[in-house]
Design a protein around this motif. Structure first.
Motif, mmCIF file in Angstrom:
data_model
loop_
_atom_site.group_PDB
_atom_site.id
_atom_site.type_symbol
_atom_site.label_atom_id
_atom_site.label_comp_id
_atom_site.label_asym_id
_atom_site.label_seq_id
_atom_site.Cartn_x
_atom_site.Cartn_y
_atom_site.Cartn_z
ATOM 1 N N GLU A 159 0.770 -1.352 0.146
ATOM 2 C CA GLU A 159 -0.051 0.020 -0.123
ATOM 3 C C GLU A 159 0.812 1.106 -0.010
ATOM 4 O OE1 GLU A 159 -3.024 -0.122 3.120
ATOM 5 O OE2 GLU A 159 -3.519 -2.075 2.364
ATOM 6 N N LYS A 160 1.911 1.265 0.803
ATOM 7 C CA LYS A 160 2.914 2.336 0.730
ATOM 8 C C LYS A 160 3.482 2.537 -0.508
ATOM 9 C CE LYS A 160 6.467 3.877 3.800
ATOM 10 N NZ LYS A 160 7.604 3.679 4.884
ATOM 11 N N LYS A 161 3.970 1.513 -1.255
ATOM 12 C CA LYS A 161 4.444 1.667 -2.588
ATOM 13 C C LYS A 161 3.517 2.301 -3.404
ATOM 14 C CE LYS A 161 8.561 -0.653 -3.862
ATOM 15 N NZ LYS A 161 9.236 0.342 -3.517
ATOM 16 N N GLU A 162 2.319 1.483 -3.438
ATOM 17 C CA GLU A 162 1.383 1.958 -4.301
ATOM 18 C C GLU A 162 0.786 3.651 -4.291
ATOM 19 O OE1 GLU A 162 -0.887 -2.422 -5.399
ATOM 20 O OE2 GLU A 162 -1.823 -1.023 -3.900
ATOM 21 N N THR A 163 0.753 4.012 -3.143
ATOM 22 C CA THR A 163 0.296 5.356 -3.123
ATOM 23 C C THR A 163 1.532 6.313 -2.889
ATOM 24 O OG1 THR A 163 0.401 5.197 -0.493
ATOM 25 C CG2 THR A 163 -1.587 4.626 -1.476
ATOM 26 N N GLY A 164 2.696 5.909 -2.954
ATOM 27 C CA GLY A 164 4.008 6.441 -3.098
ATOM 28 C C GLY A 164 4.221 7.318 -1.744
ATOM 29 N N LEU A 165 3.778 6.730 -0.720
ATOM 30 C CA LEU A 165 4.292 7.314 0.504
ATOM 31 C C LEU A 165 5.610 7.079 1.182
ATOM 32 C CD1 LEU A 165 0.852 7.328 2.063
ATOM 33 C CD2 LEU A 165 1.669 9.408 1.236
#
Length: 73
Positions: free
Chosen positions: A67-73
């Protein structure tokens, strides 16, 4: 020598799926063992000591990375 694998979304998804498969198979195997008759007590004790929730926790951590990688956070 260990091969290095990048922490890509695709690789994380692969690992998550493998963990999901492993935990499902382990749940099924332990369920079958629990229903077996005349099973040696040593085997029952060993099966009772397996903590599948550790795999589930690892899956959640991998999910958070995805999720972190997909949202770019």
């Amino acid at each position: 020598m260990t091969k290095r694998v990048n922490k890509t979304i695709r690789n994380l998804h692969t690992v998550w799926q493998q963990l999901d498969n492993a935990s499902g198979e382990l749940y099924n195997a332990l369920d079958i063992l629990a229903s077996m008759t005349n099973l040696d007590d040593k085997i029952k004790r060993q099966a009772d000591q397996i903590d599948i929730t550790r795999i589930d926790g690892l899956k959640q951590e991998i999910e958070a990375l995805i999720e972190k990688k997909e949202t770019g956070l």
